[in-house]
Write a protein that holds these residues in place. Structure first.
Motif, short mmCIF file in Angstrom:
data_model
loop_
_atom_site.label_atom_id
_atom_site.label_comp_id
_atom_site.label_asym_id
_atom_site.label_seq_id
_atom_site.Cartn_x
_atom_site.Cartn_y
_atom_site.Cartn_z
N PRO A 168 0.80 -1.24 0.00
CA PRO A 168 0.00 0.00 0.00
C PRO A 168 0.83 1.28 0.00
CG PRO A 168 -0.14 -1.13 2.13
CD PRO A 168 0.55 -2.06 1.20
N GLU A 169 2.07 1.21 0.49
CA GLU A 169 2.91 2.42 0.59
C GLU A 169 3.68 2.72 -0.69
OE1 GLU A 169 2.62 4.21 3.39
OE2 GLU A 169 1.21 2.66 4.01
N VAL A 170 3.67 1.78 -1.63
CA VAL A 170 4.49 1.94 -2.85
C VAL A 170 3.63 2.55 -3.96
CG1 VAL A 170 5.96 0.75 -4.53
CG2 VAL A 170 5.85 -0.08 -2.17
N TYR A 171 4.16 3.57 -4.62
CA TYR A 171 3.41 4.26 -5.67
C TYR A 171 3.12 3.35 -6.85
CZ TYR A 171 3.78 8.80 -3.44
OH TYR A 171 3.64 9.85 -2.57
N ARG A 172 1.94 3.55 -7.45
CA ARG A 172 1.51 2.74 -8.59
C ARG A 172 1.30 3.66 -9.81
NH1 ARG A 172 -0.85 1.48 -4.11
NH2 ARG A 172 -2.73 2.72 -4.53
N PHE A 173 2.26 3.62 -10.74
CA PHE A 173 2.16 4.36 -11.99
C PHE A 173 1.67 3.40 -13.08
CE2 PHE A 173 4.49 7.69 -10.02
CZ PHE A 173 4.40 8.81 -10.85
N VAL A 174 0.64 3.78 -13.79
CA VAL A 174 0.08 2.90 -14.82
C VAL A 174 0.19 3.57 -16.18
CG1 VAL A 174 -1.90 1.50 -15.51
CG2 VAL A 174 -1.58 2.07 -13.09
N THR A 175 0.80 2.86 -17.13
CA THR A 175 0.83 3.32 -18.53
C THR A 175 -0.22 2.52 -19.28
OG1 THR A 175 3.19 3.77 -18.34
CG2 THR A 175 2.27 3.65 -20.56
N SER A 176 -1.31 3.20 -19.69
CA SER A 176 -2.45 2.52 -20.30
C SER A 176 -2.59 2.94 -21.76
CB SER A 176 -3.74 2.87 -19.56
OG SER A 176 -3.64 2.54 -18.20
N VAL A 177 -2.54 1.96 -22.66
CA VAL A 177 -2.71 2.25 -24.09
C VAL A 177 -4.19 2.08 -24.43
CG1 VAL A 177 -2.02 1.64 -26.43
CG2 VAL A 177 -0.36 1.47 -24.56
N PHE A 178 -4.83 3.19 -24.82
CA PHE A 178 -6.26 3.19 -25.13
C PHE A 178 -6.48 2.84 -26.59
CE2 PHE A 178 -6.41 5.15 -21.12
CZ PHE A 178 -7.72 5.27 -20.69
N PRO A 179 -7.54 2.07 -26.89
CA PRO A 179 -7.80 1.69 -28.29
C PRO A 179 -8.32 2.88 -29.10
CG PRO A 179 -9.58 0.92 -26.87
CD PRO A 179 -8.54 1.52 -25.95
N SER A 180 -8.16 2.81 -30.40
CA SER A 180 -8.70 3.86 -31.27
C SER A 180 -10.13 3.51 -31.65
CB SER A 180 -7.84 3.99 -32.53
OG SER A 180 -7.90 2.79 -33.28
N GLY A 181 -10.84 4.46 -32.25
CA GLY A 181 -12.22 4.24 -32.67
C GLY A 181 -12.34 3.13 -33.70
N GLU A 182 -11.28 2.94 -34.50
CA GLU A 182 -11.31 1.90 -35.55
C GLU A 182 -10.64 0.62 -35.06
OE1 GLU A 182 -10.08 5.21 -36.53
OE2 GLU A 182 -12.22 5.55 -36.88
N ASP A 183 -10.74 0.37 -33.78
CA ASP A 183 -10.09 -0.78 -33.18
C ASP A 183 -10.66 -2.08 -33.76
OD1 ASP A 183 -8.35 -1.96 -31.29
OD2 ASP A 183 -10.05 -2.38 -30.01
N ASP A 184 -9.81 -3.09 -33.91
CA ASP A 184 -10.30 -4.36 -34.48
C ASP A 184 -10.89 -5.29 -33.42
OD1 ASP A 184 -7.97 -4.94 -33.18
OD2 ASP A 184 -7.09 -6.18 -34.77
N VAL A 185 -10.88 -4.86 -32.15
CA VAL A 185 -11.51 -5.66 -31.08
C VAL A 185 -12.89 -5.07 -30.80
CG1 VAL A 185 -11.35 -6.42 -28.68
CG2 VAL A 185 -9.28 -6.24 -30.07
N ILE A 186 -13.94 -5.82 -31.15
CA ILE A 186 -15.31 -5.30 -31.04
C ILE A 186 -15.66 -4.99 -29.58
CG2 ILE A 186 -17.75 -5.93 -31.33
CD1 ILE A 186 -16.86 -7.50 -33.85
N THR A 187 -15.17 -5.82 -28.67
CA THR A 187 -15.54 -5.66 -27.25
C THR A 187 -14.63 -4.69 -26.50
OG1 THR A 187 -14.22 -7.63 -26.75
CG2 THR A 187 -16.59 -7.97 -27.06
N SER A 188 -13.73 -3.99 -27.21
CA SER A 188 -12.78 -3.11 -26.51
C SER A 188 -13.46 -2.01 -25.69
CB SER A 188 -11.77 -2.52 -27.49
OG SER A 188 -12.35 -1.57 -28.33
N PRO A 189 -14.64 -1.45 -26.11
CA PRO A 189 -15.28 -0.45 -25.24
C PRO A 189 -15.68 -1.03 -23.89
CG PRO A 189 -16.18 -0.29 -27.46
CD PRO A 189 -15.33 -1.54 -27.42
N TYR A 190 -16.18 -2.26 -23.86
CA TYR A 190 -16.51 -2.91 -22.60
C TYR A 190 -15.25 -3.07 -21.74
CZ TYR A 190 -21.19 -4.42 -24.22
OH TYR A 190 -22.49 -4.46 -24.64
N ASN A 191 -14.21 -3.65 -22.35
CA ASN A 191 -12.97 -3.92 -21.61
C ASN A 191 -12.38 -2.63 -21.05
OD1 ASN A 191 -13.22 -6.63 -22.36
ND2 ASN A 191 -12.00 -6.36 -24.20
N SER A 192 -12.40 -1.57 -21.86
CA SER A 192 -11.78 -0.30 -21.44
C SER A 192 -12.54 0.34 -20.29
CB SER A 192 -11.71 0.66 -22.63
OG SER A 192 -10.96 0.11 -23.69
N VAL A 193 -13.87 0.34 -20.37
CA VAL A 193 -14.68 0.99 -19.32
C VAL A 193 -14.60 0.19 -18.02
CG1 VAL A 193 -17.02 1.66 -18.63
CG2 VAL A 193 -16.18 2.21 -20.92
#
Length: 475
Positions: A168-193
């Motif tokens: 709990p005391e250690v900082y958590r930095f997250v690098t998150s790559v967000f999909p584009s609107g033309e993403d080839d994964v249909i379910t990516s909006p579900y996964n991202s939200v």
């Protein structure tokens, strides 16, 4: 000197991580000519004498024996991790740092988070503890993952929760790559939200990155390489060249070039932790100074010069131009325009032979064109690291806590609702144990609340600048 551990999850996370370790080794090799294990190397690497068996102790002083990355590689498919283990970085990792499966998560957040998360929980915790034990002063975990797939979003955020529970005391930095609107994964909006809800609650800082922006930057670099006017060439030592040393065009494998951009972001972000500087910025200072409200921890990053990535033979940017570039849309790693939005705070991490007076002068020059919240008009954090990127005299990473991330979240919400209103593909998630429909409603509610918080801040833009009321002292 403090240490940090990198946790790379899923295909995207491991590919970006691979580029980070490659470039970090090159950077240290350029500075550390004598091959001595020093504090700079110890921040992300251990020095192990492999002749002493598996559990040989680290060597703190003297010659480098065998460098091992302070990292944990997780993927529910074997392909990318096996590729890394057969490549030039194979000696930097060992089997104790790997967790893989064979079937993957099928682009399903619930499979990554609920199924594999609980299945591999003990194994992940054990490996995290083992990695932490090798650190004298563990300061930060870096998680690298993508939001659109199943393993990166699901298992990646599961690991984030584990880190909060275990460290709990250690900082958590997250690098998150967000999909584009033309993403080839249909379910990516579900996964991202679904992943966004976890990021809102469990991360200290998130660096959102959009595939679309990365692709645009790669195209700009490609145009520069082919520009007859500049007569530039890609060097054989370029970070865009293959392992055999033969130059490969950017278009041949665009993900390599895009991953380099994210890796360069992490190199600049961690430069103060790895090298000396006249004004070093600790990683915990970024969270402390740039995140005034716990949920509003999404930082927009911009890099300059972008030519670092292709190692192109072009004249280096003038220092003042570099600062101007950092606040232009072309250099942002998400499709956003901070200049016309509201700043909560801004950090500038400069590398190379740059004076503090140059930094201050440029801040004063740029300040009138930027909108800061009324209660934090002087919300600048600066860092100076004396070691520049390989082949360059200086570079700049700007991190802005700015309301310009809101359109990215609004677009994500709209894409989610288009699917969710029809209940499309929901059944793939609900047949996983522990996954209920309430998970979807809670996730979209969390995202809506986040957008509303940014709306409230935006509503104060252009209002009168008020000085905070001072504490009244009773006489």
């Amino acid at each position: 000197m403090t240490q940090s551990v990198v946790v790379q999850v899923g295909q995207c996370g491991n590919q970006v991580g691979c580029r980070f370790w490659d470039l970090a080794l090159r950077e240290h090799a350029a500075v550390n000519k004598k091959g001595i294990y020093d504090e700079a190397l110890s921040s992300f690497f251990r020095n192990v004498d492999t002749r002493g068996g598996d559990d040989s102790p680290d060597i703190y002083k003297g010659k480098i024996r065998s460098l091992k990355a302070r990292a944990l590689l997780i993927d529910m498919e074997e392909g990318v991790v096996n590729e890394i283990l057969q490549g030039p970085l194979r000696d930097v990792f060992d089997s104790k740092q790997l967790i893989t499966d064979v079937s993957g998560s099928g682009n399903n957040w619930a499979v990554g988070h609920k199924l594999y998360g609980y299945q591999y929980r003990e194994n992940i915790v054990e490996k995290l503890r083992k990695t932490a034990e090798h650190c004298d002063c563990l300061q930060c975990f870096f998680i690298i993952h993508s939001m659109g797939g199943g393993t990166g979003s699901g298992l990646g955020t599961f690991v984030l929760n584990l880190l909060e529970d275990e460290f709990p005391e250690v900082y958590r930095f997250v690098t998150s790559v967000f999909p584009s609107g033309e993403d080839d994964v249909i379910t990516s909006p579900y996964n991202s939200v679904l992943a966004m809800k976890e990021l809102n609650e469990h991360a200290d800082c998130v660096l959102p990155i959009e595939n679309e922006s990365l692709f645009d930057i790669v195209n700009k670099i490609h145009q520069m390489i082919n520009s007859v006017k500049l007569g530039s060439t890609v060097k054989h030592t370029s970070v865009l060249t293959s392992n055999t040393g033969s130059a490969k065009p950017v278009q041949e494998k665009p993900f390599d070039a895009m991953n380099n951009i994210v890796a360069n972001l992490l190199l600049n972000l961690t430069s103060s932790a790895r090298f000396e500087g006249s004004l070093n910025m600790d990683l915990n200072e970024i969270s402390m100074n740039l995140v005034p409200f716990p949920r509003l921890h999404y930082l927009v990053s911009s890099l300059t010069p972008l030519y670092t990535l292709a190692d192109v033979n072009v004249p280096s940017r003038r220092l003042d131009q570099m600062f101007s570039d950092a606040f232009s849309r072309d250099h942002q790693l998400i499709q956003a325009d901070p200049k016309h939005s509201l700043y909560l705070a801004c950090a500038l991490l400069v590398r190379g032979n740059v004076q503090l007076s140059d930094l201050r002068r440029n801040i004063e020059r740029l300040k009138p064109s930027l909108h800061f919240v009324s209660w934090n008009q002087e919300g600048w954090k600066t860092g100076l690291c004396s070691v520049p990127p390989v082949g360059h005299s200086h570079s700049l990473l700007a991190l802005a806590n700015n309301t310009c991330v809101k359109p990215t979240f609004i677009e994500l919400k709209d894409r989610f609702l288009k699917l969710y209103k029809k209940k499309a593909h929901i059944h793939h998630y609900l047949h996983i144990d522990g996954m209920e429909q309430s998970c979807f409603s809670e996730a979209i509610s969390s995202l809506s609340d986040l957008i509303e918080e940014y709306n409230e801040l935006d509503a104060t833009k252009g209002g009168p600048r008020t000085d905070p009321s001072r504490l009244k002292i009773a006489v």
